[in-house]
Write a protein that holds these residues in place. Sequence first.
Motif, mmCIF file in Angstrom:
data_model
loop_
_atom_site.group_PDB
_atom_site.id
_atom_site.type_symbol
_atom_site.label_atom_id
_atom_site.label_comp_id
_atom_site.label_asym_id
_atom_site.label_seq_id
_atom_site.Cartn_x
_atom_site.Cartn_y
_atom_site.Cartn_z
ATOM 1 N N LYS A 88 -6.384 14.891 24.973
ATOM 2 C CA LYS A 88 -6.407 14.154 23.908
ATOM 3 C C LYS A 88 -6.993 15.215 22.668
ATOM 4 C CE LYS A 88 -7.859 9.611 25.575
ATOM 5 N NZ LYS A 88 -8.948 8.737 25.552
ATOM 6 N N PRO A 89 -6.617 14.751 21.274
ATOM 7 C CA PRO A 89 -7.120 15.549 20.360
ATOM 8 C C PRO A 89 -8.537 14.909 19.877
ATOM 9 C CG PRO A 89 -5.399 14.128 19.425
ATOM 10 C CD PRO A 89 -5.459 13.960 21.071
ATOM 11 N N ARG A 90 -9.287 15.812 19.165
ATOM 12 C CA ARG A 90 -10.517 15.410 18.553
ATOM 13 C C ARG A 90 -10.674 15.593 17.507
ATOM 14 N NH1 ARG A 90 -14.709 19.102 21.192
ATOM 15 N NH2 ARG A 90 -16.167 18.121 19.925
ATOM 16 N N PHE A 91 -11.227 14.879 16.533
ATOM 17 C CA PHE A 91 -11.057 14.791 15.159
ATOM 18 C C PHE A 91 -12.637 14.944 14.605
ATOM 19 C CE2 PHE A 91 -7.221 12.900 16.365
ATOM 20 C CZ PHE A 91 -6.294 13.545 15.459
ATOM 21 N N VAL A 92 -12.986 15.970 14.359
ATOM 22 C CA VAL A 92 -14.577 16.404 14.186
ATOM 23 C C VAL A 92 -14.480 16.430 12.324
ATOM 24 C CG1 VAL A 92 -16.243 17.789 14.690
ATOM 25 C CG2 VAL A 92 -14.287 17.671 16.324
ATOM 26 N N PHE A 93 -15.644 15.734 12.021
ATOM 27 C CA PHE A 93 -16.004 15.845 10.897
ATOM 28 C C PHE A 93 -17.456 16.455 10.420
ATOM 29 C CE2 PHE A 93 -13.826 11.982 11.926
ATOM 30 C CZ PHE A 93 -12.903 11.807 11.069
ATOM 31 N N TYR A 94 -17.217 17.435 9.453
ATOM 32 C CA TYR A 94 -18.377 18.367 8.863
ATOM 33 C C TYR A 94 -18.657 17.922 7.674
ATOM 34 C CZ TYR A 94 -18.947 21.591 12.627
ATOM 35 O OH TYR A 94 -18.931 22.133 13.889
ATOM 36 N N GLN A 95 -19.874 17.761 7.087
ATOM 37 C CA GLN A 95 -20.225 17.602 5.838
ATOM 38 C C GLN A 95 -21.652 18.510 5.581
ATOM 39 O OE1 GLN A 95 -21.339 13.711 4.790
ATOM 40 N NE2 GLN A 95 -20.209 13.869 2.855
ATOM 41 N N ASP A 96 -21.606 19.274 4.427
ATOM 42 C CA ASP A 96 -22.634 20.081 4.032
ATOM 43 C C ASP A 96 -23.163 20.874 5.219
ATOM 44 O OD1 ASP A 96 -22.949 18.851 1.409
ATOM 45 O OD2 ASP A 96 -24.112 17.242 2.271
ATOM 46 N N GLY A 97 -22.177 21.465 5.978
ATOM 47 C CA GLY A 97 -22.553 22.302 6.970
ATOM 48 C C GLY A 97 -22.843 21.633 8.262
ATOM 49 N N ARG A 98 -22.960 20.302 8.535
ATOM 50 C CA ARG A 98 -23.300 19.707 9.600
ATOM 51 C C ARG A 98 -22.229 18.992 10.195
ATOM 52 N NH1 ARG A 98 -26.557 15.382 8.761
ATOM 53 N NH2 ARG A 98 -25.528 15.197 6.614
ATOM 54 N N LEU A 99 -22.244 18.870 11.499
ATOM 55 C CA LEU A 99 -21.309 18.087 12.296
ATOM 56 C C LEU A 99 -21.795 16.523 12.225
ATOM 57 C CD1 LEU A 99 -19.382 18.781 15.499
ATOM 58 C CD2 LEU A 99 -20.801 16.644 15.378
ATOM 59 N N VAL A 100 -20.981 15.707 11.553
ATOM 60 C CA VAL A 100 -21.749 14.503 11.373
ATOM 61 C C VAL A 100 -20.978 13.250 12.109
ATOM 62 C CG1 VAL A 100 -22.712 14.854 9.157
ATOM 63 C CG2 VAL A 100 -20.061 14.003 9.069
ATOM 64 N N ASP A 101 -19.884 13.656 12.696
ATOM 65 C CA ASP A 101 -19.267 12.711 13.515
ATOM 66 C C ASP A 101 -17.851 13.228 13.916
ATOM 67 O OD1 ASP A 101 -18.795 9.913 14.468
ATOM 68 O OD2 ASP A 101 -18.981 9.150 12.571
ATOM 69 N N GLU A 102 -17.528 12.300 15.225
ATOM 70 C CA GLU A 102 -16.107 12.738 15.742
ATOM 71 C C GLU A 102 -15.419 11.521 16.325
ATOM 72 O OE1 GLU A 102 -16.186 14.641 20.065
ATOM 73 O OE2 GLU A 102 -17.996 15.517 18.829
ATOM 74 N N VAL A 103 -14.246 11.606 16.587
ATOM 75 C CA VAL A 103 -13.313 10.596 17.197
ATOM 76 C C VAL A 103 -12.556 11.284 18.291
ATOM 77 C CG1 VAL A 103 -11.364 8.966 16.912
ATOM 78 C CG2 VAL A 103 -13.252 9.283 14.848
ATOM 79 N N GLN A 104 -12.477 10.725 19.319
ATOM 80 C CA GLN A 104 -11.722 11.172 20.515
ATOM 81 C C GLN A 104 -10.453 10.263 20.548
ATOM 82 O OE1 GLN A 104 -12.523 13.304 22.847
ATOM 83 N NE2 GLN A 104 -14.486 13.754 21.780
ATOM 84 N N GLY A 105 -9.496 11.097 20.494
ATOM 85 C CA GLY A 105 -7.914 10.531 20.474
ATOM 86 C C GLY A 105 -7.541 10.407 19.111
ATOM 87 N N ALA A 106 -6.400 9.990 18.978
ATOM 88 C CA ALA A 106 -5.786 9.737 17.664
ATOM 89 C C ALA A 106 -6.054 8.236 17.303
ATOM 90 C CB ALA A 106 -4.167 10.070 17.664
ATOM 91 N N ASP A 107 -7.131 7.916 17.110
ATOM 92 C CA ASP A 107 -7.543 6.503 16.713
ATOM 93 C C ASP A 107 -7.632 6.595 15.260
ATOM 94 O OD1 ASP A 107 -8.915 3.944 16.097
ATOM 95 O OD2 ASP A 107 -10.415 4.407 17.666
ATOM 96 N N ILE A 108 -6.224 6.088 14.721
ATOM 97 C CA ILE A 108 -5.986 6.087 13.282
ATOM 98 C C ILE A 108 -7.149 5.060 12.486
ATOM 99 C CG2 ILE A 108 -4.478 5.696 11.522
ATOM 100 C CD1 ILE A 108 -2.300 6.568 13.334
#
Length: 123
Positions: A88-108
């Motif tokens: 599964k792909p992982r969608f990882v969210f960064y803001q201001d140099g911090r990892l703030v969230d992630e989503v496992q799989g293509a959960d649009i």
Amino acid sequence: MPPKTQQVVSVIKDEEMFLNLISSENKKLVLLDVHPDWCGPCEMMHPTYKTLQTSIDDFEKRVDIYTLGYSKIVTYKHDKFNREPTSKPRFVFYQDGRLVDEVQGADIPAIIERVYKYLPMVY
């Protein structure tokens, strides 16, 4: 004729580029599509990325979307990604140099919700 939009998704080419993207100096929301190398980036996400690009004011000033293979993460020795790769792909969210969230799989719906949740103000 509508204005031409720029490419929505870019590939992280090297560690320096990766570190600059996730730096606290980057004030944009960074969305990384981290995928298995044998699978490639999640192509089914491109229409979603295009929709976000056209529906968010000043998208190019507020959001960066990149793809990155799991093997590059290992090469970059980035501790926050020390997980076994899955199909599964992982969608990882960064803001201001911090990892703030992630989503496992293509959960649009979840990915869209996170983009709007962390979308920075226009400066």
